[in-house]
Design a protein around this motif. Structure first.
Motif, PDB file in Angstrom:
ATOM      1  N   LEU A   1     -36.529  -0.478   9.127  1.00 16.16           N
ATOM      2  CA  LEU A   1     -36.358  -1.102  10.430  1.00 16.16           C
ATOM      3  C   LEU A   1     -37.559  -1.904  10.911  1.00 16.16           C
ATOM      4  O   LEU A   1     -37.385  -2.907  11.587  1.00 16.16           O
ATOM      5  CB  LEU A   1     -36.034  -0.030  11.473  1.00 16.16           C
ATOM      6  N   ILE A   2     -38.769  -1.492  10.571  1.00 17.27           N
ATOM      7  CA  ILE A   2     -39.951  -2.164  11.124  1.00 17.27           C
ATOM      8  C   ILE A   2     -40.019  -3.633  10.720  1.00 17.27           C
ATOM      9  O   ILE A   2     -40.146  -4.499  11.592  1.00 17.27           O
ATOM     10  CB  ILE A   2     -41.245  -1.410  10.752  1.00 17.27           C
ATOM     11  N   PRO A   3     -39.931  -3.988   9.422  1.00 21.01           N
ATOM     12  CA  PRO A   3     -39.953  -5.420   9.083  1.00 21.01           C
ATOM     13  C   PRO A   3     -38.783  -6.184   9.696  1.00 21.01           C
ATOM     14  O   PRO A   3     -38.937  -7.320  10.149  1.00 21.01           O
ATOM     15  CB  PRO A   3     -39.882  -5.449   7.555  1.00 21.01           C
ATOM     16  N   ALA A   4     -37.607  -5.552   9.737  1.00 21.77           N
ATOM     17  CA  ALA A   4     -36.433  -6.216  10.315  1.00 21.77           C
ATOM     18  C   ALA A   4     -36.626  -6.448  11.807  1.00 21.77           C
ATOM     19  O   ALA A   4     -36.284  -7.519  12.328  1.00 21.77           O
ATOM     20  CB  ALA A   4     -35.179  -5.383  10.057  1.00 21.77           C
ATOM     21  N   LEU A   5     -37.177  -5.469  12.496  1.00 21.30           N
ATOM     22  CA  LEU A   5     -37.436  -5.635  13.930  1.00 21.30           C
ATOM     23  C   LEU A   5     -38.466  -6.731  14.181  1.00 21.30           C
ATOM     24  O   LEU A   5     -38.283  -7.572  15.065  1.00 21.30           O
ATOM     25  CB  LEU A   5     -37.926  -4.321  14.539  1.00 21.30           C
ATOM     26  N   LEU A   6     -39.533  -6.730  13.397  1.00 13.04           N
ATOM     27  CA  LEU A   6     -40.590  -7.715  13.601  1.00 13.04           C
ATOM     28  C   LEU A   6     -40.126  -9.130  13.245  1.00 13.04           C
ATOM     29  O   LEU A   6     -40.442 -10.081  13.957  1.00 13.04           O
ATOM     30  CB  LEU A   6     -41.827  -7.330  12.804  1.00 13.04           C
ATOM     31  N   LEU A   7     -39.393  -9.271  12.170  1.00 16.93           N
ATOM     32  CA  LEU A   7     -38.911 -10.602  11.801  1.00 16.93           C
ATOM     33  C   LEU A   7     -37.842 -11.098  12.770  1.00 16.93           C
ATOM     34  O   LEU A   7     -37.787 -12.273  13.101  1.00 16.93           O
ATOM     35  CB  LEU A   7     -38.396 -10.602  10.366  1.00 16.93           C
TER      36      LEU A   7
END
Length: 183
Positions: free
Chosen positions: A117-123
């Motif tokens: 989730l972290i990369p998806a949230l940030l992108l």
């Protein structure tokens, strides 16, 4: 170093899907339109500016093709005026999104080991912020209004989130889901 020809198939397909999601108001296409572009950017991280530029130029063909005949009708001048307006608009639009793709390509290289989730949230947040910055830049030029989540805005359940967070939230959701599909 030259980019292989087949590497431009990814942004071409992504641009076609993004253009169709906007033209046909398709929620399904909004959720998958960026997958080909992100697949290539996340896999290699190379040529990210060129990939983003080509993606945006392909999308611009769908968004700005009306300028070719519209400028001729509006001004009464030759069709070359419309072609020039189209090319200038497409180059400006493509340059902006090429720069954004370059930033995302380099950002993802830094966090490539992380999944979830972290990369998806940030992108997703980065894309929504890039859209908002673009709208501030072109506030008097509404024909540049590209939103990744535009197709989702025609879905009965997704539109409810727009009442809370506006069009930026819808774009965030669309990009977030695209990134999750790529991981």
């Amino acid at each position: 170093m030259k980019a292989p020809i087949q590497s431009f198939a990814y942004p071409l397909l992504a641009g076609i899907l993004a253009g169709c999601s906007i033209v046909f108001h398709s929620p399904v296409l909004s959720v998958v339109c960026l997958v080909p572009l992100l697949l290539f950017l996340f896999r290699t991280g190379r040529f990210s500016f060129a990939q983003g530029f080509f993606f945006a130029f392909t999308t611009a063909v769908f968004l700005f093709s009306w300028m070719i005949t519209g400028a001729e009708r509006f001004t009464g001048s030759s069709p070359l005026y419309g072609v020039g307006a189209f090319l200038l608009s497409a180059l400006f639009f493509s340059g902006y999104w090429g720069l954004a793709a370059w930033l995302w390509g380099h950002y993802y290289k830094m966090i490539r080991r992380k999944q979830g989730l972290i990369p998806a949230l940030l992108l997703g947040a980065g894309w929504a912020l890039a859209e908002e910055a673009f709208f501030l830049l072109i506030s008097d030029l509404p024909w540049f209004g590209f939103r990744a989540g535009y197709g989702l805005s025609h879905h009965i359940f997704a539109i409810q989130y727009a009442s809370v967070g506006g069009a930026g939230l819808i774009s965030f959701i669309a990009v977030f889901l695209n990134v999750l599909l790529v991981q």
